[in-house]
Design a protein around this motif. Structure first.
Motif, PDB file in Angstrom:
ATOM      1  N   ARG A 202       0.834  -1.214   0.000  1.00  0.00           N
ATOM      2  CA  ARG A 202       0.000   0.000   0.000  1.00  0.00           C
ATOM      3  C   ARG A 202       0.865   1.258   0.000  1.00  0.00           C
ATOM      4  O   ARG A 202       0.593   2.213  -0.736  1.00  0.00           O
ATOM      5  CB  ARG A 202      -0.943  -0.023   1.194  1.00  0.00           C
ATOM      6  N   ASP A 203       1.914   1.275   0.827  1.00  0.00           N
ATOM      7  CA  ASP A 203       2.823   2.425   0.845  1.00  0.00           C
ATOM      8  C   ASP A 203       3.487   2.613  -0.508  1.00  0.00           C
ATOM      9  O   ASP A 203       3.573   3.732  -1.030  1.00  0.00           O
ATOM     10  CB  ASP A 203       3.915   2.241   1.905  1.00  0.00           C
ATOM     11  N   CYS A 204       3.977   1.531  -1.065  1.00  0.00           N
ATOM     12  CA  CYS A 204       4.698   1.584  -2.328  1.00  0.00           C
ATOM     13  C   CYS A 204       3.779   2.032  -3.457  1.00  0.00           C
ATOM     14  O   CYS A 204       4.144   2.898  -4.265  1.00  0.00           O
ATOM     15  CB  CYS A 204       5.305   0.218  -2.636  1.00  0.00           C
ATOM     16  N   SER A 205       2.603   1.464  -3.502  1.00  0.00           N
ATOM     17  CA  SER A 205       1.654   1.847  -4.541  1.00  0.00           C
ATOM     18  C   SER A 205       1.347   3.337  -4.482  1.00  0.00           C
ATOM     19  O   SER A 205       1.412   4.042  -5.500  1.00  0.00           O
ATOM     20  CB  SER A 205       0.364   1.035  -4.385  1.00  0.00           C
ATOM     21  N   GLN A 206       1.052   3.826  -3.311  1.00  0.00           N
ATOM     22  CA  GLN A 206       0.721   5.251  -3.155  1.00  0.00           C
ATOM     23  C   GLN A 206       1.897   6.135  -3.564  1.00  0.00           C
ATOM     24  O   GLN A 206       1.725   7.141  -4.242  1.00  0.00           O
ATOM     25  CB  GLN A 206       0.312   5.549  -1.718  1.00  0.00           C
ATOM     26  N   MET A 207       3.107   5.740  -3.160  1.00  0.00           N
ATOM     27  CA  MET A 207       4.283   6.536  -3.505  1.00  0.00           C
ATOM     28  C   MET A 207       4.531   6.518  -5.001  1.00  0.00           C
ATOM     29  O   MET A 207       4.887   7.545  -5.590  1.00  0.00           O
ATOM     30  CB  MET A 207       5.505   5.999  -2.749  1.00  0.00           C
ATOM     31  N   CYS A 208       4.340   5.375  -5.627  1.00  0.00           N
ATOM     32  CA  CYS A 208       4.539   5.277  -7.085  1.00  0.00           C
ATOM     33  C   CYS A 208       3.528   6.133  -7.847  1.00  0.00           C
ATOM     34  O   CYS A 208       3.895   6.822  -8.803  1.00  0.00           O
ATOM     35  CB  CYS A 208       4.451   3.828  -7.543  1.00  0.00           C
ATOM     36  N   TRP A 209       2.253   6.093  -7.448  1.00  0.00           N
ATOM     37  CA  TRP A 209       1.239   6.953  -8.093  1.00  0.00           C
ATOM     38  C   TRP A 209       1.648   8.414  -7.942  1.00  0.00           C
ATOM     39  O   TRP A 209       1.566   9.205  -8.880  1.00  0.00           O
ATOM     40  CB  TRP A 209      -0.139   6.766  -7.472  1.00  0.00           C
ATOM     41  N   THR A 210       2.100   8.770  -6.743  1.00  0.00           N
ATOM     42  CA  THR A 210       2.481  10.157  -6.458  1.00  0.00           C
ATOM     43  C   THR A 210       3.699  10.574  -7.270  1.00  0.00           C
ATOM     44  O   THR A 210       3.716  11.657  -7.877  1.00  0.00           O
ATOM     45  CB  THR A 210       2.738  10.351  -4.950  1.00  0.00           C
ATOM     46  N   ALA A 211       4.726   9.736  -7.300  1.00  0.00           N
ATOM     47  CA  ALA A 211       5.938  10.061  -8.067  1.00  0.00           C
ATOM     48  C   ALA A 211       5.614  10.220  -9.549  1.00  0.00           C
ATOM     49  O   ALA A 211       6.102  11.156 -10.204  1.00  0.00           O
ATOM     50  CB  ALA A 211       7.004   8.982  -7.857  1.00  0.00           C
ATOM     51  N   ALA A 212       4.771   9.340 -10.072  1.00  0.00           N
ATOM     52  CA  ALA A 212       4.381   9.441 -11.484  1.00  0.00           C
ATOM     53  C   ALA A 212       3.657  10.762 -11.754  1.00  0.00           C
ATOM     54  O   ALA A 212       3.895  11.420 -12.772  1.00  0.00           O
ATOM     55  CB  ALA A 212       3.506   8.256 -11.886  1.00  0.00           C
TER      56      ALA A 212
ATOM     57  N   SER B 225       7.247  18.587 -11.953  1.00  0.00           N
ATOM     58  CA  SER B 225       7.466  19.255 -10.675  1.00  0.00           C
ATOM     59  C   SER B 225       8.942  19.384 -10.334  1.00  0.00           C
ATOM     60  O   SER B 225       9.743  18.481 -10.598  1.00  0.00           O
ATOM     61  CB  SER B 225       6.764  18.483  -9.557  1.00  0.00           C
ATOM     62  N   GLN B 226       9.278  20.481  -9.713  1.00  0.00           N
ATOM     63  CA  GLN B 226      10.655  20.694  -9.246  1.00  0.00           C
ATOM     64  C   GLN B 226      11.032  19.725  -8.126  1.00  0.00           C
ATOM     65  O   GLN B 226      12.205  19.583  -7.786  1.00  0.00           O
ATOM     66  CB  GLN B 226      10.843  22.129  -8.775  1.00  0.00           C
ATOM     67  N   PHE B 227      10.055  19.055  -7.548  1.00  0.00           N
ATOM     68  CA  PHE B 227      10.296  18.117  -6.449  1.00  0.00           C
ATOM     69  C   PHE B 227      10.335  16.658  -6.915  1.00  0.00           C
ATOM     70  O   PHE B 227      10.441  15.746  -6.092  1.00  0.00           O
ATOM     71  CB  PHE B 227       9.239  18.279  -5.360  1.00  0.00           C
ATOM     72  N   ALA B 228      10.260  16.431  -8.208  1.00  0.00           N
ATOM     73  CA  ALA B 228      10.206  15.070  -8.748  1.00  0.00           C
ATOM     74  C   ALA B 228      11.429  14.241  -8.354  1.00  0.00           C
ATOM     75  O   ALA B 228      11.290  13.074  -7.992  1.00  0.00           O
ATOM     76  CB  ALA B 228      10.038  15.101 -10.263  1.00  0.00           C
ATOM     77  N   SER B 229      12.613  14.831  -8.415  1.00  0.00           N
ATOM     78  CA  SER B 229      13.827  14.067  -8.078  1.00  0.00           C
ATOM     79  C   SER B 229      13.798  13.575  -6.639  1.00  0.00           C
ATOM     80  O   SER B 229      14.128  12.414  -6.361  1.00  0.00           O
ATOM     81  CB  SER B 229      15.076  14.915  -8.308  1.00  0.00           C
ATOM     82  N   GLU B 230      13.423  14.453  -5.721  1.00  0.00           N
ATOM     83  CA  GLU B 230      13.368  14.071  -4.317  1.00  0.00           C
ATOM     84  C   GLU B 230      12.325  12.987  -4.078  1.00  0.00           C
ATOM     85  O   GLU B 230      12.554  12.035  -3.327  1.00  0.00           O
ATOM     86  CB  GLU B 230      13.069  15.286  -3.426  1.00  0.00           C
ATOM     87  N   LEU B 231      11.179  13.116  -4.731  1.00  0.00           N
ATOM     88  CA  LEU B 231      10.139  12.101  -4.580  1.00  0.00           C
ATOM     89  C   LEU B 231      10.581  10.775  -5.159  1.00  0.00           C
ATOM     90  O   LEU B 231      10.295   9.714  -4.587  1.00  0.00           O
ATOM     91  CB  LEU B 231       8.842  12.562  -5.250  1.00  0.00           C
ATOM     92  N   CYS B 232      11.287  10.808  -6.275  1.00  0.00           N
ATOM     93  CA  CYS B 232      11.757   9.562  -6.876  1.00  0.00           C
ATOM     94  C   CYS B 232      12.803   8.884  -6.012  1.00  0.00           C
ATOM     95  O   CYS B 232      12.861   7.657  -5.966  1.00  0.00           O
ATOM     96  CB  CYS B 232      12.284   9.815  -8.284  1.00  0.00           C
ATOM     97  N   GLN B 233      13.607   9.637  -5.324  1.00  0.00           N
ATOM     98  CA  GLN B 233      14.581   9.032  -4.421  1.00  0.00           C
ATOM     99  C   GLN B 233      13.853   8.294  -3.291  1.00  0.00           C
ATOM    100  O   GLN B 233      14.185   7.156  -2.962  1.00  0.00           O
ATOM    101  CB  GLN B 233      15.525  10.093  -3.843  1.00  0.00           C
ATOM    102  N   LEU B 234      12.860   8.931  -2.714  1.00  0.00           N
ATOM    103  CA  LEU B 234      12.062   8.286  -1.669  1.00  0.00           C
ATOM    104  C   LEU B 234      11.295   7.095  -2.239  1.00  0.00           C
ATOM    105  O   LEU B 234      11.216   6.034  -1.606  1.00  0.00           O
ATOM    106  CB  LEU B 234      11.099   9.293  -1.036  1.00  0.00           C
ATOM    107  N   CYS B 235      10.758   7.247  -3.431  1.00  0.00           N
ATOM    108  CA  CYS B 235      10.032   6.152  -4.079  1.00  0.00           C
ATOM    109  C   CYS B 235      10.945   4.938  -4.228  1.00  0.00           C
ATOM    110  O   CYS B 235      10.538   3.809  -3.951  1.00  0.00           O
ATOM    111  CB  CYS B 235       9.499   6.613  -5.437  1.00  0.00           C
ATOM    112  N   ALA B 236      12.174   5.162  -4.651  1.00  0.00           N
ATOM    113  CA  ALA B 236      13.129   4.061  -4.816  1.00  0.00           C
ATOM    114  C   ALA B 236      13.351   3.329  -3.498  1.00  0.00           C
ATOM    115  O   ALA B 236      13.392   2.090  -3.461  1.00  0.00           O
ATOM    116  CB  ALA B 236      14.446   4.590  -5.373  1.00  0.00           C
ATOM    117  N   GLU B 237      13.480   4.070  -2.420  1.00  0.00           N
ATOM    118  CA  GLU B 237      13.702   3.449  -1.109  1.00  0.00           C
ATOM    119  C   GLU B 237      12.498   2.610  -0.681  1.00  0.00           C
ATOM    120  O   GLU B 237      12.664   1.498  -0.161  1.00  0.00           O
ATOM    121  CB  GLU B 237      13.987   4.530  -0.072  1.00  0.00           C
ATOM    122  N   ILE B 238      11.312   3.125  -0.907  1.00  0.00           N
ATOM    123  CA  ILE B 238      10.102   2.380  -0.543  1.00  0.00           C
ATOM    124  C   ILE B 238       9.953   1.148  -1.433  1.00  0.00           C
ATOM    125  O   ILE B 238       9.605   0.063  -0.953  1.00  0.00           O
ATOM    126  CB  ILE B 238       8.859   3.289  -0.610  1.00  0.00           C
ATOM    127  N   CYS B 239      10.248   1.292  -2.721  1.00  0.00           N
ATOM    128  CA  CYS B 239      10.190   0.149  -3.634  1.00  0.00           C
ATOM    129  C   CYS B 239      11.158  -0.948  -3.205  1.00  0.00           C
ATOM    130  O   CYS B 239      10.818  -2.134  -3.262  1.00  0.00           O
ATOM    131  CB  CYS B 239      10.519   0.584  -5.062  1.00  0.00           C
TER     132      CYS B 239
END
Length: 112
Positions: free
Chosen positions: A44-54, A61-75
């Protein structure tokens, strides 16, 4: 930042989100759901983070890189948990999570 630059990463995030949603739902049908509780939580956490990062990448967004880094960790956390379980849905989810983590790490590094 143009969303076209992120096409592969967006696709990996969307595929991972779908795999996590399916895995969580399938885990709820397992005979020992309690044993699958951590897998379901991480799915559930991973799915939500992936939808958000996408979404962030899609709108450039200027924050895409930071979100993708967090997304990678959750994945990576989700993949590690799913790999503990033999069920096909968990194994497919782990594979999608590993691919997404790789794409997100690459994107974050390239656009930091």
């Amino acid at each position: 930042m143009s969303p076209a630059k992120f096409a592969e990463c967006i696709d990996a995030c969307l595929e991972c989100a779908r795999a996590c949603e399916h895995c969580a739902d399938s885990c709820l049908s397992e005979s020992d759901v309690t044993k699958m509780s951590e897998c379901i939580r991480l799915d559930r956490d991973c799915s939500q983070m992936c939808w958000t990062a996408a979404a962030y990448m899609s709108r450039g967004s200027q924050f895409a890189s930071e979100l993708c880094q967090l997304c990678a960790e959750i994945c990576e956390a989700c993949a590690s948990e799913c790999e503990k379980h033999e069920m096909e849905h968990c194994q497919k989810c782990a594979k999608a999570c590993r691919e997404c983590a790789q794409q997100c790490h690459q994107m974050a590094a390239a656009h930091a």
